[in-house]
Design a protein around this motif. Structure first.
Motif, PDB file in Angstrom:
ATOM      1  N   ALA A  87       0.828  -1.210   0.000  1.00 30.86           N
ATOM      2  CA  ALA A  87       0.000   0.000   0.000  1.00 30.86           C
ATOM      3  C   ALA A  87       0.866   1.264   0.000  1.00 30.86           C
ATOM      4  CB  ALA A  87      -0.939  -0.006   1.203  1.00 30.86           C
ATOM      5  N   PHE A  88       1.995   1.225   0.723  1.00 26.72           N
ATOM      6  CA  PHE A  88       2.902   2.374   0.686  1.00 26.72           C
ATOM      7  C   PHE A  88       3.324   2.687  -0.755  1.00 26.72           C
ATOM      8  CE2 PHE A  88       4.432   4.159   4.721  1.00 26.72           C
ATOM      9  CZ  PHE A  88       3.704   3.392   5.613  1.00 26.72           C
ATOM     10  N   THR A  89       3.608   1.640  -1.526  1.00 23.03           N
ATOM     11  CA  THR A  89       4.039   1.895  -2.915  1.00 23.03           C
ATOM     12  C   THR A  89       2.869   2.403  -3.753  1.00 23.03           C
ATOM     13  OG1 THR A  89       3.594  -0.279  -3.950  1.00 23.03           O
ATOM     14  CG2 THR A  89       5.630  -0.065  -2.651  1.00 23.03           C
ATOM     15  N   LEU A  90       1.654   1.919  -3.481  1.00 26.62           N
ATOM     16  CA  LEU A  90       0.480   2.397  -4.230  1.00 26.62           C
ATOM     17  C   LEU A  90       0.209   3.863  -3.940  1.00 26.62           C
ATOM     18  CD1 LEU A  90      -1.902  -0.627  -3.836  1.00 26.62           C
ATOM     19  CD2 LEU A  90      -1.308   0.445  -6.001  1.00 26.62           C
ATOM     20  N   ALA A  91       0.499   4.259  -2.699  1.00 29.10           N
ATOM     21  CA  ALA A  91       0.288   5.654  -2.305  1.00 29.10           C
ATOM     22  C   ALA A  91       1.467   6.536  -2.710  1.00 29.10           C
ATOM     23  CB  ALA A  91       0.077   5.724  -0.801  1.00 29.10           C
ATOM     24  N   SER A  92       2.435   5.945  -3.441  1.00 30.44           N
ATOM     25  CA  SER A  92       3.649   6.681  -3.869  1.00 30.44           C
ATOM     26  C   SER A  92       4.382   7.276  -2.681  1.00 30.44           C
ATOM     27  CB  SER A  92       3.300   7.794  -4.865  1.00 30.44           C
ATOM     28  OG  SER A  92       2.642   7.246  -5.969  1.00 30.44           O
ATOM     29  N   MET A  93       4.368   6.559  -1.543  1.00 24.95           N
ATOM     30  CA  MET A  93       5.078   7.034  -0.354  1.00 24.95           C
ATOM     31  C   MET A  93       6.361   6.237  -0.193  1.00 24.95           C
ATOM     32  SD  MET A  93       2.053   7.447   2.444  1.00 24.95           S
ATOM     33  CE  MET A  93       3.191   7.906   3.741  1.00 24.95           C
ATOM     34  N   PRO A  94       7.517   6.890  -0.267  1.00 22.92           N
ATOM     35  CA  PRO A  94       8.755   6.171   0.040  1.00 22.92           C
ATOM     36  C   PRO A  94       8.668   5.626   1.460  1.00 22.92           C
ATOM     37  CG  PRO A  94       9.216   8.383  -0.795  1.00 22.92           C
ATOM     38  CD  PRO A  94       7.737   8.312  -0.548  1.00 22.92           C
ATOM     39  N   PHE A  95       9.161   4.426   1.702  1.00 22.65           N
ATOM     40  CA  PHE A  95       9.058   3.840   3.033  1.00 22.65           C
ATOM     41  C   PHE A  95      10.024   4.562   3.977  1.00 22.65           C
ATOM     42  CE2 PHE A  95       9.925   0.821   6.400  1.00 22.65           C
ATOM     43  CZ  PHE A  95       8.645   0.457   6.750  1.00 22.65           C
ATOM     44  N   PRO A  96       9.504   5.189   5.055  1.00 24.10           N
ATOM     45  CA  PRO A  96      10.378   6.028   5.898  1.00 24.10           C
ATOM     46  C   PRO A  96      11.116   5.224   6.971  1.00 24.10           C
ATOM     47  CG  PRO A  96       8.094   6.265   6.587  1.00 24.10           C
ATOM     48  CD  PRO A  96       8.099   5.256   5.475  1.00 24.10           C
ATOM     49  N   ALA A  97      12.062   4.404   6.555  1.00 25.85           N
ATOM     50  CA  ALA A  97      12.808   3.570   7.507  1.00 25.85           C
ATOM     51  C   ALA A  97      13.531   4.421   8.551  1.00 25.85           C
ATOM     52  CB  ALA A  97      13.820   2.709   6.763  1.00 25.85           C
ATOM     53  N   GLU A  98      13.855   5.666   8.169  1.00 26.62           N
ATOM     54  CA  GLU A  98      14.594   6.545   9.080  1.00 26.62           C
ATOM     55  C   GLU A  98      13.712   7.093  10.201  1.00 26.62           C
ATOM     56  OE1 GLU A  98      14.330   6.883   5.848  1.00 26.62           O
ATOM     57  OE2 GLU A  98      16.317   6.690   4.957  1.00 26.62           O
ATOM     58  N   ALA A  99      12.424   6.746  10.188  1.00 28.16           N
ATOM     59  CA  ALA A  99      11.521   7.252  11.235  1.00 28.16           C
ATOM     60  C   ALA A  99      11.537   6.383  12.483  1.00 28.16           C
ATOM     61  CB  ALA A  99      10.092   7.342  10.685  1.00 28.16           C
ATOM     62  N   LEU A 100      11.875   5.120  12.335  1.00 31.72           N
ATOM     63  CA  LEU A 100      11.823   4.177  13.458  1.00 31.72           C
ATOM     64  C   LEU A 100      13.231   3.636  13.727  1.00 31.72           C
ATOM     65  CD1 LEU A 100       8.596   2.284  12.335  1.00 31.72           C
ATOM     66  CD2 LEU A 100       8.827   3.645  14.421  1.00 31.72           C
ATOM     67  N   PRO A 101      13.775   3.899  14.923  1.00 28.95           N
ATOM     68  CA  PRO A 101      15.196   3.559  15.150  1.00 28.95           C
ATOM     69  C   PRO A 101      15.523   2.091  14.924  1.00 28.95           C
ATOM     70  CG  PRO A 101      14.078   4.148  17.214  1.00 28.95           C
ATOM     71  CD  PRO A 101      13.159   4.513  16.092  1.00 28.95           C
ATOM     72  N   GLU A 102      14.652   1.186  15.338  1.00 28.48           N
ATOM     73  CA  GLU A 102      15.006  -0.237  15.201  1.00 28.48           C
ATOM     74  C   GLU A 102      14.912  -0.702  13.751  1.00 28.48           C
ATOM     75  OE1 GLU A 102      13.736  -2.913  18.100  1.00 28.48           O
ATOM     76  OE2 GLU A 102      14.455  -1.663  19.727  1.00 28.48           O
ATOM     77  N   VAL A 103      14.055  -0.062  12.985  1.00 31.68           N
ATOM     78  CA  VAL A 103      13.994  -0.384  11.552  1.00 31.68           C
ATOM     79  C   VAL A 103      15.243   0.156  10.867  1.00 31.68           C
ATOM     80  CG1 VAL A 103      12.726   0.043   9.405  1.00 31.68           C
ATOM     81  CG2 VAL A 103      11.481  -0.464  11.519  1.00 31.68           C
ATOM     82  N   TYR A 104      15.617   1.379  11.223  1.00 32.63           N
ATOM     83  CA  TYR A 104      16.814   1.976  10.625  1.00 32.63           C
ATOM     84  C   TYR A 104      18.065   1.159  10.977  1.00 32.63           C
ATOM     85  CZ  TYR A 104      20.352   5.387   9.341  1.00 32.63           C
ATOM     86  OH  TYR A 104      21.450   6.001   8.780  1.00 32.63           O
ATOM     87  N   LEU A 105      18.141   0.716  12.253  1.00 32.98           N
ATOM     88  CA  LEU A 105      19.289  -0.091  12.676  1.00 32.98           C
ATOM     89  C   LEU A 105      19.368  -1.394  11.888  1.00 32.98           C
ATOM     90  CD1 LEU A 105      19.475   0.062  16.574  1.00 32.98           C
ATOM     91  CD2 LEU A 105      21.256   0.718  14.959  1.00 32.98           C
ATOM     92  N   SER A 106      18.227  -1.992  11.613  1.00 32.37           N
ATOM     93  CA  SER A 106      18.206  -3.290  10.936  1.00 32.37           C
ATOM     94  C   SER A 106      18.410  -3.183   9.429  1.00 32.37           C
ATOM     95  CB  SER A 106      16.865  -3.998  11.173  1.00 32.37           C
ATOM     96  OG  SER A 106      16.678  -4.241  12.538  1.00 32.37           O
ATOM     97  N   PHE A 107      17.883  -2.113   8.841  1.00 25.33           N
ATOM     98  CA  PHE A 107      17.832  -2.068   7.377  1.00 25.33           C
ATOM     99  C   PHE A 107      18.573  -0.904   6.745  1.00 25.33           C
ATOM    100  CE2 PHE A 107      14.033  -4.337   8.690  1.00 25.33           C
ATOM    101  CZ  PHE A 107      14.022  -5.415   7.833  1.00 25.33           C
ATOM    102  N   GLY A 108      18.806   0.176   7.501  1.00 23.61           N
ATOM    103  CA  GLY A 108      19.191   1.397   6.801  1.00 23.61           C
ATOM    104  C   GLY A 108      17.998   1.831   5.966  1.00 23.61           C
ATOM    105  N   ALA A 109      18.251   2.269   4.755  1.00 23.78           N
ATOM    106  CA  ALA A 109      17.140   2.677   3.887  1.00 23.78           C
ATOM    107  C   ALA A 109      16.450   1.446   3.295  1.00 23.78           C
ATOM    108  CB  ALA A 109      17.671   3.561   2.767  1.00 23.78           C
TER     109      ALA A 109
END
Ligand SMILES: [Zn+2]
Length: 211
Positions: free
Chosen positions: A103-125
């Motif tokens: 749904a994020f891609t359908l809404a043309s929203m880049p996935f904001p991995a930098e918004a959640l620290p544990e997501v950013y730690l695990s994945f970067g962008a």
């Protein structure tokens, strides 16, 4: 021929989790894992993944040609062969259609991995690959430039692909991202128009934890 029993069981477990968790429906999705230096196992095409048994998995070479098993390998096999060719460190690949991430891609929203620290730690962008016609060479071409530097890639209007050391590891990455996507949607529903990234100094601190 190498003994692939453990890998086959690992793939079955992940397929069942994908179906039970709503990451795929019907015959969607495909999962693979390396089995020896020159081959990997992959789910067959056109079958409900949650119902597969260990012997349903197809052993293929790194060009995607079937070495063992009956039926056709997944129609997205070229995405898997590309990832194994480019990433010697990747042992397994999971592709699914998680509703919230898609749904994020359908809404043309880049996935904001930098918004959640544990997501950013695990994945970067977590980038989104441009739209590609499913099951064609367009799919591997759409992710080719992103594979080297990412563990997870969203596919515009299609789904997501994650890479890991094992099928379970790649599945956990998908699960973590879909869970984060739910959290981000709730924040949006609670009134946050745009999800902002962590401030630069907070991201720098996280970068230091990774390096
Ligand atoms: Zn797909």
């Amino acid at each position: 021929m190498v003994d692939t029993t453990a890998e086959r069981i690992a793939l079955v477990r992940v397929c069942r989790k994908l179906q039970a968790g709503g990451f795929i429906a019907a015959t969607d999705g495909n999962v693979s894992c390396r089995a020896g230096l020159e081959s990997f196992l992959i789910t067959p095409s056109g079958k409900a993944k949650g119902e597969l048994l260990p012997l349903d998995m197809l052993l293929v070479n790194l060009d995607g040609e079937v070495l063992q098993g009956s039926g056709r390998p997944s129609s997205e096999i070229r995405m898997h062969t590309l990832i194994y060719a480019l990433r010697g460190d990747v042992g397994a690949v999971v592709h699914a259609h998680p509703p919230m991430l898609t749904a994020f891609t359908l809404a043309s929203m880049p996935f904001p991995a930098e918004a959640l620290p544990e997501v950013y730690l695990s994945f970067g962008a977590v980038p989104t690959a441009p739209f590609a016609t499913p099951s064609t060479d367009e799919v591997p071409r759409s992710i080719e430039a992103l594979v080297a530097d990412h563990q997870a890639i969203l596919l515009e209007r299609h789904g997501a692909v994650t890479m890991g050391a094992t099928p379970h590891d790649a599945f956990l990455k998908l699960e973590k991202l879909e869970h984060a996507a739910h959290t981000l949607l709730y924040a949006h529903l609670l009134g946050k128009e745009r999800i902002s990234p962590l401030p630069p100094e907070a991201l720098h601190k996280l970068d230091r934890l990774i390096s």
